[in-house]
Design a protein around this motif. Sequence first.
Motif, PDB file in Angstrom:
ATOM      1  N   UNK A 194      65.406  51.247  50.924  1.00  0.00           N
ATOM      2  CA  UNK A 194      66.598  51.310  50.063  1.00  0.00           C
ATOM      3  C   UNK A 194      67.126  52.740  49.956  1.00  0.00           C
ATOM      4  N   UNK A 195      66.213  53.700  49.880  1.00  0.00           N
ATOM      5  CA  UNK A 195      66.621  55.103  49.817  1.00  0.00           C
ATOM      6  C   UNK A 195      67.352  55.508  51.094  1.00  0.00           C
ATOM      7  N   UNK A 196      66.859  55.059  52.238  1.00  0.00           N
ATOM      8  CA  UNK A 196      67.527  55.340  53.506  1.00  0.00           C
ATOM      9  C   UNK A 196      68.915  54.704  53.550  1.00  0.00           C
ATOM     10  N   UNK A 197      69.014  53.501  53.024  1.00  0.00           N
ATOM     11  CA  UNK A 197      70.313  52.810  52.979  1.00  0.00           C
ATOM     12  C   UNK A 197      71.309  53.572  52.110  1.00  0.00           C
ATOM     13  N   UNK A 198      70.832  54.100  50.998  1.00  0.00           N
ATOM     14  CA  UNK A 198      71.720  54.848  50.100  1.00  0.00           C
ATOM     15  C   UNK A 198      72.236  56.116  50.780  1.00  0.00           C
ATOM     16  N   UNK A 199      71.370  56.795  51.520  1.00  0.00           N
ATOM     17  CA  UNK A 199      71.805  57.979  52.277  1.00  0.00           C
ATOM     18  C   UNK A 199      72.924  57.597  53.239  1.00  0.00           C
ATOM     19  N   UNK A 200      72.772  56.439  53.877  1.00  0.00           N
ATOM     20  CA  UNK A 200      73.791  55.969  54.814  1.00  0.00           C
ATOM     21  C   UNK A 200      75.102  55.658  54.099  1.00  0.00           C
ATOM     22  N   UNK A 201      75.008  55.084  52.923  1.00  0.00           N
ATOM     23  CA  UNK A 201      76.210  54.788  52.130  1.00  0.00           C
ATOM     24  C   UNK A 201      76.942  56.080  51.777  1.00  0.00           C
TER      25      UNK A 201
END
Length: 214
Positions: A194-201
């Motif tokens: 989820x943290x990686x996804x947020x960075x992508x967002x």
Amino acid sequence: MSLGLLAKLLPPPENKFFNFFEEGAEVSELSSQLFYQIVHSDLKQREEYLIHAKTYKRRAVDALEGSLALLNATFITPIDREDIQLISTNLYKSTKVILKACVNLRIYKIDSYNEIIKNQAETLIKSAEELRTIISLLKKNAPLKEVTECSYRIKDIENRGDEILFAATEEIFSGKYDALYVLKLRDIYKGIENALDICSVIADLVLNIALKHS
């Protein structure tokens, strides 16, 4: 015209919004380093490292609240108001999710760290480093090409994280673990993903801003 109204109409001095973004990105990177340190160190050191979690969370909250307070007090902003809110909120979420994963290692009594968790930790640090870079590029109004390249790097790291999560999911459901331990590991794995996804967002938000202002 009153001085209060004039202050709201004038752009905030010294790129204050971007300073809050940089603070949010820095504490997100520090949190990722904390997770990495925990899973690559002796179990006895975990409590020492976790002392930093409260400090990082407070800094993340201060960056979010500072940015939103400035947004409420300002009519003219350097970028769209919605973008400011989204970047600020997602930077805070990034730190919050990472720190939750750090704390859950203790709460779930995860007493040994497998290679999957260590690989996730390494991937997370790379993503957080690039996150700080893309926020820095936003602040200095870097050329679109630089922002795009950084955004692509963050996407590549996210894809690597997806591959690790896929392998992790196969492994935890292989039958080697009891059901409770599977739930614990799955929550840790998903937290980092989820943290990686947020960075992508956030990277998408910054790239869209760069496109609008190019």
